[in-house]
Design an enzyme around this catalytic site. Structure first.
Site, short mmCIF file in Angstrom:
data_model
loop_
_atom_site.label_atom_id
_atom_site.label_comp_id
_atom_site.label_asym_id
_atom_site.label_seq_id
_atom_site.Cartn_x
_atom_site.Cartn_y
_atom_site.Cartn_z
N ALA A 60 0.83 -1.20 0.00
CA ALA A 60 0.00 0.00 0.00
C ALA A 60 0.87 1.26 0.00
CB ALA A 60 -0.91 0.00 1.22
N GLY A 106 -0.76 -5.46 0.08
CA GLY A 106 -1.80 -5.39 -0.93
C GLY A 106 -1.38 -5.98 -2.26
N GLU A 129 2.00 -6.45 6.95
CA GLU A 129 1.22 -5.40 7.61
C GLU A 129 1.42 -5.39 9.13
OE1 GLU A 129 -1.16 -6.48 3.87
OE2 GLU A 129 0.03 -7.53 5.38
#
Length: 253
Positions: A60, A106, A129
Site C-alpha cells: 500500500a 496489498g 502489515e
C-alpha cells in the site's frame, strides 16, 4: 487511466500496473484496477494477465495512511483495494498474476485474486502489515489461509516475513517459478483463451463458491454450472469434434 495500462492481444487482456517506482497501491490505483477488470469482463476477452515491473506491487501507499488517520477513512483503505481484488476474482475466465520483484501486502492480496500466480526467480511475496501494527485488509487473511492452510498463514502474517519464490512454490502460493514470468503467463493465457470459456467460468464458480458451502449446496452450484456449460456452443463443438476424431475449435460461446 494514469496508473494502469490496459492493452489487448486478441482475446487476452494485459493489465500492467504503472506507478513508479514500486507500484505502491494508492486508492486512485485501486480505482483504476477496478476499471480495468471491468473492461476485461467483456466476452471478447477470454483470459487476463496482470503484472507490474520492476515490482508487481510493493504494498500500500503508506503516505495515505496518515491522511486516513486524520480523515477517518480506514475502511476505505481496505474496501477500495478489496473491491478491486474481488472484481478480479469474479471474472468468469482464467486470470494469471505475473509477479516480478515484490508482491507484498496489498500486492500479494491482488495476486491472490487471480486464479494462478507465476513468480520470477527473484520474486518475494508476503503480508508484512503486522510490522506496522495492522493486519491485511483486502483479503489477505482469508485468501492466504485458503491457499496454504490456516496454521501456515498465521506464521506468515504474524512474522510479516518476505517469502522467496521457491518457498512460495512449495507452500502453494505460487503455481510456477520461471525466469521470464510475463512470457510464460502470456503463453498460457493465449492457450486458455482458445479454450471453452463458458466451461472455464462455470468450473471457476463451482470451485470458488462451492467450497465455501455445505456439500449439498456446493453440488447444486456444480450442477448449475454443468447445465450452463452443456448448453454452450463450445460444448456442442467439443462433443462433435471428439466423435469426428478432430481437434475442437472453441469460440468462447
Amino acid at each position: 487511466m494514469q496508473f494502469v495500462e490496459y492493452t489487448t492481444d486478441g482475446p487476452v487482456a494485459l493489465i500492467r500496473l504503472n506507478r513508479p517506482p514500486v507500484n505502491a497501491l494508492s486508492m486512485a490505483l485501486a480505482a483504476e484496477l477496478s476499471e480495468a477488470f471491468a473492461a476485461a469482463a467483456v466476452p471478447s476477452i477470454r483470459a487476463v494477465v496482470i503484472t507490474g515491473e520492476p515490482h508487481f506491487a510493493a504494498g500500500a501507499d503508506i503516505k495515505e495512511f496518515q491522511a486516513a488517520f486524520e480523515a477517518g477513512e480506514e475502511d476505505r483503505l481496505a474496501s477500495d483495494l478489496g473491491g478491486a481484488v474481488l472484481t478480479l476474482e469474479r471474472l468468469a475466465k482464467p486470470t494469471i498474476a505475473a509477479v516480478r520483484g515484490f508482491a507484498l501486502g496489498g500486492g500479494l492480496e491482488l495476486a491472490m485474486g487471480a486464479d494462478f500466480r507465476y513468480l520470477s526467480t527473484d520474486a518475494r511475496v508476503g503480508q508484512p502489515e503486522i510490522l506496522l501494527g495492522i493486519i491485511p485488509g483486502a483479503g489477505g487473511t482469508q485468501r492466504l489461509a485458503r491457499l496454504i492452510g490456516q496454521h501456515k498463514a498465521k506464521e506468515l502474517i504474524f512474522s510479516g516475513r518476505h517469502v522467496p519464490a521457491d518457498e512460495a512454490l512449495d507452500l502453494g502460493i505460487a503455481d510456477r517459478v520461471v525466469d521470464d514470468v510475463l512470457e510464460a503467463a502470456l503463453e498460457d493465457a493465449h492457450t486458455w483463451a482458445n479454450g471453452p470459456t463458458v466451461a472455464y467460468g462455470a468450473a471457476k464458480r463451482a470451485l470458488d463458491e462451492g467450497l465455501r458451502l455445505p456439500l449439498e449446496e456446493g453440488l447444486a452450484v456444480e450442477r448449475e454450472g454443468f447445465v450452463e456449460a452443456f448448453r454452450s456452443a463450445d460444448a456442442r463443438e467439443g462433443v462433435q469434434a471428439f466423435l469426428a476424431k478432430r481437434p475442437a475449435t472453441f469460440t468462447g460461446e
